[in-house]
Design an enzyme around this catalytic site. Sequence first.
Site, short mmCIF file in Angstrom:
data_model
loop_
_atom_site.label_atom_id
_atom_site.label_comp_id
_atom_site.label_asym_id
_atom_site.label_seq_id
_atom_site.Cartn_x
_atom_site.Cartn_y
_atom_site.Cartn_z
N VAL A 1 0.82 -1.21 0.00
CA VAL A 1 0.00 0.00 0.00
C VAL A 1 0.85 1.26 0.00
O VAL A 1 2.01 1.25 0.41
CB VAL A 1 -0.93 0.03 1.23
CG1 VAL A 1 -1.77 -1.23 1.29
CG2 VAL A 1 -0.14 0.19 2.53
N ALA B 1 3.91 -6.26 -7.70
CA ALA B 1 3.49 -5.14 -6.85
C ALA B 1 4.56 -4.83 -5.81
O ALA B 1 4.85 -3.66 -5.52
CB ALA B 1 2.16 -5.47 -6.16
N MET C 1 7.30 -2.92 -7.57
CA MET C 1 6.93 -1.51 -7.83
C MET C 1 6.92 -0.69 -6.53
O MET C 1 7.33 0.46 -6.51
CB MET C 1 5.56 -1.44 -8.50
CG MET C 1 5.58 -1.95 -9.93
SD MET C 1 4.05 -1.54 -10.79
CE MET C 1 4.12 -2.68 -12.17
N LYS C 2 6.46 -1.32 -5.45
CA LYS C 2 6.42 -0.62 -4.15
C LYS C 2 7.83 -0.27 -3.70
O LYS C 2 8.08 0.85 -3.23
CB LYS C 2 5.72 -1.52 -3.11
CG LYS C 2 5.76 -1.01 -1.69
CD LYS C 2 5.01 0.28 -1.50
CE LYS C 2 5.16 0.80 -0.08
NZ LYS C 2 4.64 2.16 0.10
N ALA C 3 8.77 -1.21 -3.83
CA ALA C 3 10.14 -0.94 -3.39
C ALA C 3 10.75 0.20 -4.23
O ALA C 3 11.40 1.10 -3.69
CB ALA C 3 10.99 -2.20 -3.53
#
Length: 316
Positions: free
Chosen positions: A141, A187, A190-192
């Site tokens: 998130v 995901a 992409m979050k990192a």
Amino acid sequence: MSETYKSEPVQRIGFIGLGMMGLPMLENLATQGAASGFEILAFDTANAPFEKLAAHAAWGTTLRRAATLDEFAAVDAVITMLPNSTITNAVVAGAGGKPGLVDVLKPGAIVIDMGSSNPGDTMELAALLAKAGATLIDAPVSGAVAKARTGTLTIMVGGPEAACARARPILEKMGNNLIATGKVASAHAMKALNNYVYAAGLLAASEALLIASRLDLDLARFTDVLNASSGRNVATETKLSQFIIPGTFSAGFALRLQAKDIATAATLQTLTGVEAPQLNLCKALWTEASAALEPAADNTEIFRFLQQRNEAAVDS
Ligand code: NAD
């Protein structure tokens, strides 16, 4: 296990990890999910979150505490919102001779990892769960504690389409911007990378603020200038005047977790063969800050770290 079984709506949900983010996310899930017939079992190794949850309208009816992971045998889906991959993978796979979720979940169950985990570890977990007939979705998130409270998080969702579709009604209770990112672990990758870009912006803003303060510039006015100009970023908009200039340093995201995310992004260089020199520099500074400050330090205390580092340099 049949496809029909897999496509049944999720009703019984487990939630593991009730910290800064997990607790407000669970509170929204329990409030919004009551009308959908959700029954939620919550688990955390700490007691403090349950003292707060006891005041929730759903407490004792559709929201209850699980004493052990064994109680998750009946759930259709489990959310994990834990600090890192090491802890997440230990809880799911088991560790130190202790069984994990994988040993108790029923076939067809979905595990939704909403923490910011390492994509490599996520792929290992996905393979392990698949062997047990369960499916992993990575759904990290963005939006920090403020958006966790209002249920307006951005949620990146990776994993098989059918499982993501089953998870959607759950995720929509916690976020209002769901972005499908592709296969499992996409995901988390992409979050990192997102958090690296954020950390670089926060670090740059903190360095600029420190220099501005040494120049005796008006820091409120300087923030206005940044936010009206090309230096604007999410740190200048939501961290400087809110947490750094007043010195409260209480944005709600631990600096050690921020450092973990940058280290995760840095591992993607090896995986891809891409060299990212600024990422390495950023990682080195956040790692140094994480070691220098107390474990509970907020990510906005990167400014305090830079202050201390400069004072130490002047003294030596
Ligand atoms: P936190 O440290 O506040 O909460 C973690 C919770 O997990 C705690 O309640 C802890 O008791 C519990 N826990 C730890 N080990 C456990 C175990 N073995 N079994 C059960 N419970 C256990 O962390 P947070 O800030 O809520 O972050 C959670 C995840 O979300 C992290 O991956 C973080 O990087 C990510 N994240 C945080 C923010 C933020 O602003 N705080 C924003 C986006 C993403």
